[in-house]
Design a protein around this motif. Sequence first.
Motif, short mmCIF file in Angstrom:
data_model
loop_
_atom_site.label_atom_id
_atom_site.label_comp_id
_atom_site.label_asym_id
_atom_site.label_seq_id
_atom_site.Cartn_x
_atom_site.Cartn_y
_atom_site.Cartn_z
N GLU A 1 10.84 -2.95 -3.97
CA GLU A 1 10.18 -1.66 -3.86
C GLU A 1 11.13 -0.63 -3.24
OE1 GLU A 1 5.54 -3.15 -3.29
OE2 GLU A 1 6.73 -2.62 -1.52
N ASP B 1 0.98 6.97 -6.79
CA ASP B 1 -0.11 7.93 -6.93
C ASP B 1 0.38 9.36 -6.71
OD1 ASP B 1 -2.09 6.02 -7.45
OD2 ASP B 1 -2.65 5.84 -5.34
N LEU C 1 5.33 -1.68 -10.31
CA LEU C 1 3.94 -2.13 -10.15
C LEU C 1 3.61 -3.23 -11.15
CD1 LEU C 1 1.79 1.12 -9.65
CD2 LEU C 1 2.31 -0.64 -7.95
N VAL D 1 -0.38 3.24 -12.76
CA VAL D 1 -1.05 4.48 -12.36
C VAL D 1 -1.04 5.40 -13.57
CG1 VAL D 1 -0.95 6.49 -10.86
CG2 VAL D 1 -0.44 4.23 -9.94
N LYS E 1 2.23 1.81 -3.51
CA LYS E 1 1.17 2.29 -4.40
C LYS E 1 0.87 3.76 -4.15
CE LYS E 1 -1.21 -2.09 -5.08
NZ LYS E 1 -2.44 -2.85 -4.82
N SER E 2 0.87 4.16 -2.88
CA SER E 2 0.58 5.56 -2.57
C SER E 2 1.68 6.48 -3.11
CB SER E 2 0.36 5.77 -1.07
OG SER E 2 1.58 5.70 -0.36
N THR F 1 0.83 -1.20 0.00
CA THR F 1 0.00 0.00 0.00
C THR F 1 0.87 1.25 0.00
OG1 THR F 1 -1.73 -1.20 1.16
CG2 THR F 1 -1.85 1.19 1.23
N ASN G 1 6.04 2.74 -11.98
CA ASN G 1 5.02 1.95 -12.67
C ASN G 1 5.58 0.61 -13.14
OD1 ASN G 1 2.37 2.97 -12.65
ND2 ASN G 1 2.89 4.55 -14.15
N ASP H 1 0.43 -5.50 -10.70
CA ASP H 1 -0.55 -4.47 -10.41
C ASP H 1 -0.80 -3.59 -11.63
OD1 ASP H 1 -1.33 -4.66 -7.55
OD2 ASP H 1 0.82 -4.39 -7.21
#
Length: 143
Positions: A117, A11, A54, A62, A7-8, A4, A51, A59
């Motif tokens: 990550e 974003d 991701l 974005v 991902k944030s 999470t 990305n 995933d």
Amino acid sequence: MASTFFKSLVDTTYDSVEGYNKVIDKATDPRLKSELEKLLANRKDTLAQLNAELEKQGDELVTKGTATGALHRAWIDIAGLFEDGDENAAERLSEGESFLASKFEEALESGVMSASEEEVVRGALQNIRASEQIAKSLVLEHD
């Protein structure tokens, strides 16, 4: 699946790209616009790297900003923070870079991301810190 926290960050980085577009639109000095466009290209590269991580984890990429980012950009317009042109554009850029760097630092300190990550985030943070330094120098030039 990506964490999470990671991902944030992706974003927030996308929101940063959108913020650069807003600042470039508001700047009037050709040299400032040129510097901003270089920084935007660098930020897009950072977004692409995030990305890619991701995608590697299965995933979705974005490809749009967050509601929070859109609200922040709208507030900037409403509050008239760009009325003084280049000086305020440079200041908003510097603030955004500092905010983004703090988010990436917080993510690294959290200890909840995977090793891959963290590696991507460390590289992105180096780019963000370099942009932060350039943004600070742009503020000094336009004071």
